[in-house]
Design a protein around this motif. Structure first.
Motif, short mmCIF file in Angstrom:
data_model
loop_
_atom_site.label_atom_id
_atom_site.label_comp_id
_atom_site.label_asym_id
_atom_site.label_seq_id
_atom_site.Cartn_x
_atom_site.Cartn_y
_atom_site.Cartn_z
N ALA A 269 0.83 -1.20 0.00
CA ALA A 269 0.00 0.00 0.00
C ALA A 269 0.87 1.25 0.00
N LEU A 270 1.96 1.24 0.76
CA LEU A 270 2.86 2.39 0.77
C LEU A 270 3.52 2.59 -0.58
N SER A 271 3.95 1.50 -1.21
CA SER A 271 4.54 1.61 -2.55
C SER A 271 3.55 2.25 -3.52
N ALA A 272 2.29 1.84 -3.44
CA ALA A 272 1.27 2.42 -4.32
C ALA A 272 1.04 3.89 -4.01
N ALA A 273 1.04 4.24 -2.71
CA ALA A 273 0.85 5.64 -2.32
C ALA A 273 2.01 6.51 -2.81
N LEU A 274 3.24 6.01 -2.66
CA LEU A 274 4.40 6.76 -3.15
C LEU A 274 4.33 6.92 -4.66
N MET A 275 3.91 5.87 -5.35
CA MET A 275 3.79 5.95 -6.80
C MET A 275 2.82 7.05 -7.20
N ASP A 276 1.67 7.12 -6.55
CA ASP A 276 0.70 8.16 -6.89
C ASP A 276 1.29 9.56 -6.67
N ILE A 277 2.03 9.73 -5.58
CA ILE A 277 2.65 11.03 -5.29
C ILE A 277 3.64 11.42 -6.39
N ILE A 278 4.50 10.47 -6.76
CA ILE A 278 5.54 10.78 -7.75
C ILE A 278 4.92 10.98 -9.14
N LEU A 279 3.94 10.19 -9.50
CA LEU A 279 3.30 10.37 -10.80
C LEU A 279 2.61 11.72 -10.89
N ASP A 280 1.95 12.13 -9.81
CA ASP A 280 1.33 13.46 -9.80
C ASP A 280 2.39 14.54 -9.97
N ARG A 281 3.51 14.38 -9.30
CA ARG A 281 4.61 15.35 -9.42
C ARG A 281 5.15 15.37 -10.85
N ALA A 282 5.26 14.19 -11.45
CA ALA A 282 5.77 14.12 -12.83
C ALA A 282 4.84 14.85 -13.79
N VAL A 283 3.55 14.67 -13.60
CA VAL A 283 2.58 15.38 -14.44
C VAL A 283 2.71 16.89 -14.24
N GLN A 284 2.83 17.32 -12.99
CA GLN A 284 3.03 18.75 -12.72
C GLN A 284 4.31 19.27 -13.37
N HIS A 285 5.31 18.40 -13.45
CA HIS A 285 6.58 18.77 -14.07
C HIS A 285 6.45 18.94 -15.57
N GLY A 286 5.38 18.39 -16.14
CA GLY A 286 5.16 18.50 -17.57
C GLY A 286 5.36 17.23 -18.34
N CYS A 287 5.58 16.10 -17.63
CA CYS A 287 5.73 14.82 -18.32
C CYS A 287 4.38 14.43 -18.94
N ASP A 288 4.42 14.06 -20.21
CA ASP A 288 3.17 13.72 -20.90
C ASP A 288 3.09 12.24 -21.25
N MET A 289 3.96 11.42 -20.65
CA MET A 289 3.83 9.98 -20.84
C MET A 289 2.56 9.49 -20.16
N PRO A 290 1.93 8.44 -20.69
CA PRO A 290 0.81 7.84 -19.97
C PRO A 290 1.26 7.38 -18.58
N ARG A 291 0.35 7.47 -17.61
CA ARG A 291 0.71 7.13 -16.23
C ARG A 291 1.16 5.68 -16.09
N ASP A 292 0.57 4.78 -16.88
CA ASP A 292 0.97 3.38 -16.74
C ASP A 292 2.40 3.16 -17.21
N ILE A 293 2.84 3.91 -18.21
CA ILE A 293 4.22 3.79 -18.68
C ILE A 293 5.17 4.38 -17.65
N MET A 294 4.82 5.55 -17.09
CA MET A 294 5.66 6.12 -16.04
C MET A 294 5.74 5.18 -14.84
N ALA A 295 4.60 4.57 -14.49
CA ALA A 295 4.58 3.66 -13.35
C ALA A 295 5.48 2.46 -13.59
N ASP A 296 5.48 1.95 -14.82
CA ASP A 296 6.33 0.81 -15.14
C ASP A 296 7.80 1.18 -14.99
#
Length: 311
Positions: A269-296
């Motif tokens: 659950a913590l790994s999933a929570a950290l992933m959501d935090i970092i993916l949100d930050r990546a999107v804010q940074h301007g990354c336009d990759m699909p979230r599933d690719i970033m997560a992989d």
């Protein structure tokens, strides 16, 4: 001939992709000054043939390598040091005082890594660890300096990711080789508008948030333009990454507190929570990759970060 992905970074620096896991994840650096050479970080034992191939490609005699310098003894940084030294007759190992014993006798290091990765991954990805003779070691305390063929290398004690971690200031390249002390920064997440994207690494077993905060600042206060991170490559947005790392270190700790008393399910659950935090930050940074690719791309890091946060 083995094909090894490399990148010339100027100032006599060659980035070597040692290809642990996917490409563009783990770098070693070959520094050349005149006819002399140094390796900073080595990858794993299985990375050694690639490092030797790059020496050959660059026309560097193995006897002209003066130092092998792991930033710390985790296997993707220093696991190949002992095996590499067997091929470099004149080279000495420069090592953090707390890492020396693990290089002399890697039994505990091997056991700890096997506990994290499992026996199958240890053999397939990393390989057996080779001890380093004590007489081939130089211990680098905080502030230690080496005048290497007219090029000054200065060592900074930078714990937080690991207690046995130092970073190497190389004023000739206007940079600091930071291992994991200045976090991770993968090139797939760079954007033209906002530059490099960085995140902390809290992987097991010695994560210390206060020490990591201090080390991040210490690296920036060295006053160099670039950081050469092992994962992966040269970053230039040093001040902005500094701020992001400070924010995310605190967020990691706050997030982990909610899972501290839980079992393996809490880790997931913590790994999933950290992933959501970092993916949100990546999107804010301007990354336009699909979230599933970033997560992989980030899954292994988030799993290791969660393991280091739940002790």
């Amino acid at each position: 001939m083995m094909q090894v992905p490399t990148q010339a970074l100027g100032h006599g620096i060659t980035l070597i992709d040692v290809q642990i896991g996917r490409p563009n994840v783990v770098a070693a650096y070959l520094l050349q000054q005149g006819d002399r050479a140094v390796f900073i970080d080595t990858g794993a034992t299985r990375s050694v043939p690639a490092l030797l191939q790059v020496l050959e490609n660059q026309g560097v005699d193995r006897g002209c390598v003066d130092y092998v310098i792991p930033t710390h003894v985790h296997l993707d940084h220093g696991g190949g040091a002992g095996a590499l030294l067997e091929y470099l007759p004149e080279a000495q190992l420069i090592i953090h005082p707390l890492g020396a014993r693990h290089m002399i006798d890697p039994t505990k290091l091997n056991a700890g890594a096997t506990a994290v990765y499992g026996e199958e991954v240890m053999q397939r990805v990393f390989g057996d660890l080779v001890p380093v003779p004590e007489e081939r070691m130089i211990i680098a305390e905080d502030g230690f300096e080496v005048d290497w063929n007219g090029r000054l290398l200065k060592f900074l004690d930078t714990p937080g990711h690991a207690r046995h971690h130092f970073s190497v200031v190389d004023a000739a390249s206007d940079g600091v080789f930071t291992g994991d002390a200045f976090g991770l920064s993968y090139r797939e997440f760079d954007t033209d508008e906002t530059g490099n994207f960085g995140l902390p690494t809290s992987s097991p077993v010695q994560f210390d948030p206060e020490a990591m905060h201090a080390s991040v600042d210490k690296i920036v206060h060295a006053g160099q333009r670039y950081c050469y991170v092992t994962h992966f490559g040269r970053v230039h947005d040093v001040k902005r990454i500094q701020g992001n790392l400070h924010e995310l270190i605190d967020i990691y700790v706050e997030t982990a507190a909610a899972y501290a008393e839980q079992s393996a399910e809490g880790h997931q659950a913590l790994s999933a929570a950290l992933m959501d935090i970092i993916l949100d930050r990546a999107v804010q940074h301007g990354c336009d990759m699909p979230r599933d690719i970033m997560a992989d791309l980030l899954q292994m890091d988030m799993d290791l970060n969660a393991m280091g946060l739940i002790k």
